[in-house]
Design a protein around this motif. Structure first.
Motif, PDB file in Angstrom:
ATOM      1  N   VAL A  97       0.796  -1.252  -0.148  1.00  0.00           N
ATOM      2  CA  VAL A  97       0.171   0.083  -0.212  1.00  0.00           C
ATOM      3  C   VAL A  97       0.696   1.221  -0.034  1.00  0.00           C
ATOM      4  CG1 VAL A  97      -1.718   1.306   1.269  1.00  0.00           C
ATOM      5  CG2 VAL A  97      -1.958  -1.327   1.207  1.00  0.00           C
ATOM      6  N   GLY A  98       1.960   1.270   0.554  1.00  0.00           N
ATOM      7  CA  GLY A  98       2.810   2.319   0.849  1.00  0.00           C
ATOM      8  C   GLY A  98       3.698   2.641  -0.366  1.00  0.00           C
ATOM      9  N   ALA A 121      -3.967  -5.189  -1.548  1.00  0.00           N
ATOM     10  CA  ALA A 121      -3.253  -5.572   0.067  1.00  0.00           C
ATOM     11  C   ALA A 121      -4.086  -5.094   0.903  1.00  0.00           C
ATOM     12  CB  ALA A 121      -1.995  -4.613  -0.438  1.00  0.00           C
ATOM     13  N   ILE A 122      -4.835  -3.974   0.879  1.00  0.00           N
ATOM     14  CA  ILE A 122      -5.657  -3.429   1.994  1.00  0.00           C
ATOM     15  C   ILE A 122      -6.522  -4.467   2.274  1.00  0.00           C
ATOM     16  CG2 ILE A 122      -7.748  -1.899   2.427  1.00  0.00           C
ATOM     17  CD1 ILE A 122      -6.100   0.155   0.896  1.00  0.00           C
ATOM     18  N   ILE A 123      -7.449  -5.217   1.386  1.00  0.00           N
ATOM     19  CA  ILE A 123      -8.312  -6.072   1.706  1.00  0.00           C
ATOM     20  C   ILE A 123      -7.512  -7.480   2.256  1.00  0.00           C
ATOM     21  CG2 ILE A 123      -9.946  -7.613   0.661  1.00  0.00           C
ATOM     22  CD1 ILE A 123     -10.706  -5.397  -1.013  1.00  0.00           C
ATOM     23  N   LEU A 124      -6.313  -7.862   1.617  1.00  0.00           N
ATOM     24  CA  LEU A 124      -5.853  -9.045   1.919  1.00  0.00           C
ATOM     25  C   LEU A 124      -4.986  -8.924   3.277  1.00  0.00           C
ATOM     26  CD1 LEU A 124      -4.217 -10.052  -1.511  1.00  0.00           C
ATOM     27  CD2 LEU A 124      -6.104 -11.292  -0.305  1.00  0.00           C
ATOM     28  N   LEU A 164       2.960   4.853   6.162  1.00  0.00           N
ATOM     29  CA  LEU A 164       2.517   3.532   5.658  1.00  0.00           C
ATOM     30  C   LEU A 164       4.143   2.511   5.618  1.00  0.00           C
ATOM     31  CD1 LEU A 164      -0.187   4.174   2.950  1.00  0.00           C
ATOM     32  CD2 LEU A 164      -0.441   3.146   5.397  1.00  0.00           C
ATOM     33  N   LEU A 165       4.947   3.277   4.752  1.00  0.00           N
ATOM     34  CA  LEU A 165       6.315   2.516   4.975  1.00  0.00           C
ATOM     35  C   LEU A 165       6.959   2.354   5.903  1.00  0.00           C
ATOM     36  CD1 LEU A 165       7.484   4.031   1.377  1.00  0.00           C
ATOM     37  CD2 LEU A 165       6.675   1.839   1.967  1.00  0.00           C
ATOM     38  N   LEU A 166       6.766   3.568   7.039  1.00  0.00           N
ATOM     39  CA  LEU A 166       7.519   3.367   8.265  1.00  0.00           C
ATOM     40  C   LEU A 166       6.690   2.288   9.176  1.00  0.00           C
ATOM     41  CD1 LEU A 166       8.990   4.362  10.645  1.00  0.00           C
ATOM     42  CD2 LEU A 166       7.136   6.023  11.310  1.00  0.00           C
TER      43      LEU A 166
END
Length: 406
Positions: free
Chosen positions: A301-302, A312-315, A374-376
C-alpha cells in the motif's frame, strides 16, 4: 456451565463493546459541522473542529485506561463481577450520552463518552475468561472467534448508527443500552459465581500497583511489549492512514472508503473463524509468518500503486486476524501465571498506545507524503516479525537451561 454459552457471552460482549466505541463515527461529523450554532458545537465559543477532535479522541482515551486496569482488576475480584459491572456501566454511559445530546451539553457528553470508553475496555477480561476456562485448540479457536466479534463490531457500529439515525439522533445509543443489558444478562447466566478472594487489596491498590504495565518489570514480558508495540505501530499506521491513501492515490470518496473498510472487516471476520485450527507449526513460528505477511501488505500500500494497494488493503485482514488469534493464546499458555487479566490487558493496552504514537507521527509525515507513514509502519512490523524469530530461540534456550537445572 456450557462451553458454547460461555464463548457466546464473551463474543457478544466484545461485539457490543466495539459497536459502542464505533457508533459515533457517522453521528459526530454532522453535529459539529452544522451551520446552526448550539451549545454542543460552540461550547465556550471554541472552534467546532477543536470540539469535534476532543469528542472523537475522548472515548479511545477511556479505552486505553480501561484496557490497562480492568484486566488486573478481574484477576483480583473475578471475571464475572468485572464483566457484569463493565457491561451495565457502559449501558449507563450510553444512556447519559443520549441525554447529553438531547440537552446539548458538551461537558456531559465528553464525560459520558470517557466513562463509556473506560468500561468498554473490557476485551482483556473477556480474553482472560476464555483463557482461564478453555485449553488447547479450543482456546485458540475461542480467542479467534472473539477477535472476529471485535472486527465485526467496528463494521456494525457505524452501520447501526447510519440505519437508525433517521428515527432520532439518540436512537443508536438507546439500542446499545438495550443490547449491553442483554449481554450482561447472558454473562450472569453463563458464568457461575466465583469463590470470593481472600486477598485484602482494594481496587485502588490494584489500579496503582497491579496495572498491566506493572508486568514490564519481567524481562520476557518486556520483550513481548516491545515486539507487540512495534507490530501494532505498523498495524495502526495502516488503519489510521489507508483511508487518506485511498483519497490521494485511488481517488476514493466517503462511500468508496466505507465499502473498502467493510471488505477489510469482512476478511478479518471470516479469517478469524478459521484462525484457531490446529497446525503442525509452533505458535510463535506461525505468529512470525503472519507478521511478515501483514508487513508486506502494508508496504505494498505504501508504494502507492492503486490497484496493488487496493488488493493489499483487503488481503491485510487475513494475516492480521491470524496474528491476533495466535499471539494471545500463546501468551495465555506462557505467561498465565502472571494473571490472565493483566497479560491480556497488556496486549490490548499496547495496541491503544500504538494508536496514539502513530497518530502523532503520521500527522507530521503526511504533511510530506502519506506513503511515508505507511512505509514506516511496514518497517516496524517487519522488525517485529524478525525479532519474534530471535526471541523464539532465546526462549527455547531459556527453557532448555531450566530443564537441565531440574
Amino acid at each position: 456451565m456450557k462451553t458454547p454459552l460461555l464463548i457466546a457471552a464473551a463474543c457478544l460482549l466484545a461485539l457490543l463493546s466495539t459497536v459502542g466505541a464505533a457508533l459515533p463515527y457517522p453521528i459526530l461529523p454532522p453535529l459539529f459541522a452544522a451551520d446552526a450554532a448550539n451549545d454542543l458545537n460552540h461550547f465556550l465559543g471554541l472552534p467546532p473542529k477543536l470540539l469535534f477532535g476532543i469528542a472523537l479522541s475522548i472515548n479511545p482515551l477511556g479505552l486505553l485506561i480501561g484496557s490497562t486496569l480492568l484486566g488486573p482488576l478481574s484477576d483480583r475480584f473475578g471475571r464475572r463481577p468485572i464483566l457484569l459491572a463493565s457491561a451495565v456501566g457502559a449501558a449507563v454511559g450510553h444512556a447519559i450520552t443520549a441525554w447529553a445530546l438531547v440537552q446539548q451539553s458538551y461537558p456531559l457528553f465528553i464525560v459520558a463518552r470517557f466513562i463509556t470508553g473506560l468500561l468498554e475496555g473490557n476485551a482483556p477480561v473477556a480474553r482472560a475468561m476464555l483463557a482461564d476456562r478453555l485449553e488447547g485448540d479450543l482456546r485458540v479457536q475461542a480467542l479467534s472467534w472473539l477477535n472476529g466479534a471485535i472486527y465485526t463490531g467496528w463494521l456494525a457500529g457505524p452501520l447501526l448508527a447510519g440505519l437508525t439515525l433517521g428515527w432520532g439522533i439518540t436512537v443508536p445509543f438507546w439500542i446499545a443500552v438495550i443490547a449491553l443489558l442483554l449481554a450482561a444478562t447472558l454473562i450472569a447466566i453463563a458464568l457461575p459465581r466465583e469463590t470470593p478472594s481472600t486477598l485484602t487489596t482494594s481496587w485502588l491498590q490494584v489500579a496503582r500497583k497491579k496495572h498491566a504495565f506493572h508486568l514490564l518489570r519481567t524481562p520476557s514480558l518486556r520483550q513481548l511489549f516491545i515486539i507487540q508495540l512495534a507490530y501494532t505501530c505498523g498495524v495502526t499506521a495502516f488503519y489510521e492512514f489507508y483511508p487518506l491513501w485511498l483519497v490521494e492515490f485511488a481517488g476514493y470518496h466517503s462511500k468508496g472508503i466505507a465499502w473498502m473498510t467493510a471488505a477489510l472487516c469482512g476478511v478479518m471476520t471470516l479469517s478469524s473463524l478459521v484462525a484457531g485450527r490446529p497446525s503442525q507449526l509452533m505458535p510463535l513460528e506461525r505468529v512470525r509468518f503472519h507478521a511478515y505477511f501483514a508487513a508486506a501488505a502494508i508496504a505494498i500500500v505504501g508504494l502507492g500503486n492503486a490497484w496493488l494497494g487496493l488488493a493489499a488493503i483487503i488481503l491485510f485482514g487475513f494475516p492480521n486476524a491470524f496474528y491476533n488469534a495466535l499471539l494471545p493464546s500463546w501468551c495465555a499458555e506462557r505467561f498465565g501465571h502472571h494473571g490472565q487479566g493483566a497479560v491480556m490487558g497488556l496486549i490490548s493496552t499496547t495496541f491503544c498506545l500504538a494508536n496514539i504514537i502513530m497518530a502523532i507521527i503520521g500527522s507530521v509525515l503526511t504533511l510530506i507524503d502519506t506513503r511515508l507513514i505507511l512505509l514506516l509502519g511496514a518497517v516496524m512490523s517487519t522488525w517485529a516479525a524478525w525479532r519474534i524469530g530471535h526471541w523464539q530461540r532465546e526462549l527455547a534456550e531459556l527453557d532448555s537451561r531450566k530443564m537441565e537445572a531440574v
